[in-house]
Enzyme design. Sequence first.
Site, mmCIF file in Angstrom:
data_model
loop_
_atom_site.group_PDB
_atom_site.id
_atom_site.type_symbol
_atom_site.label_atom_id
_atom_site.label_comp_id
_atom_site.label_asym_id
_atom_site.label_seq_id
_atom_site.Cartn_x
_atom_site.Cartn_y
_atom_site.Cartn_z
ATOM 1 N N ASP A 1 0.830 -1.198 0.000
ATOM 2 C CA ASP A 1 0.000 0.000 0.000
ATOM 3 C C ASP A 1 0.871 1.258 0.000
ATOM 4 O OD1 ASP A 1 -3.044 0.868 0.675
ATOM 5 O OD2 ASP A 1 -1.613 2.232 1.616
ATOM 6 N N ILE A 2 0.659 2.114 -0.989
ATOM 7 C CA ILE A 2 1.493 3.310 -1.137
ATOM 8 C C ILE A 2 1.308 4.261 0.042
ATOM 9 C CG2 ILE A 2 1.848 5.367 -2.561
ATOM 10 C CD1 ILE A 2 1.124 3.608 -4.999
#
Length: 287
Positions: A242-243
């Site tokens: 997840d960025i």
Amino acid sequence: MWKEIVSISPPYHFDRVLERLSLDPLNAVSLEKREVRLPLRNQAKKPGIVTVRAIGTADAPEFLVSGTDDQSAMMDEVKRIFQWKESLQPVLDHFSKTNLSQLFEEHAGTPLVLDFHLYHCLMKCIIHQQLNLSFAYTLTERFVHAFGEQKDGVWFYPLPETIAGLDYADLRALQFSMRKSEYVIDTSRMIAEGGLKLDELGSLTDEDIMEKLVKIRGIGPWTVQNVLLFGLGRPNLFPMADIGIQNAIKRHFGLKDKPTKEEMLEMSREWQPYLSYASLYLWRSIE
């Protein structure tokens, strides 16, 4: 109309819950009234609205819950969604001794709140894949406005049977990619036809759910991790791809670059068995 007052163990910061829920334009949140109106369905899939209003404080949390029918079933759903049976104190005690202690002190009392229905969660996760958050919310809003239903100003996600009956072109018209249109409709068809029974997932382990769902076209590990976290409330999930989490870790630890997978594994060891809360609080730190 029924009403019930519920007291739970502190800390529980409902105003922060409402702030996070208000990021999604589909949620019927009033920060001024300190309330959210939940779009819930009864066993016959009939839509009903349950209002949850905070009447206490983070240190003495108390709520007025009201609705129109199925009080017992609806109260069970409210307690599940807001995780009222899970005390946050052990989580806070655990993180007070970790490298995230400052973060947990700053956001103390922020609970893990679930999406209002597992199908709703799965569809949202598929739609949000590989999109920036702003457009992801826009696309989800279009999806619900086009095929869901509204009652007294509250939007209900469409039922899987509704989406199963669509053509891919119906979603393409909303600016869905062809692949995303296929993923959403094909998965909904699988649910509507009984090939995927969402109500059975809760009895499976995280590993079994991962193995089961990644076999479905369009569902990868990131999506499953988010379903486990926000659909089922599993406490030990850490979506490393997840960025947002990567950016939050970079900011919190003052890193020059985004952390590598190895660095994230190393720094997250002391966060177990509450990785889901670490994920949540890291997201909160940059929202």
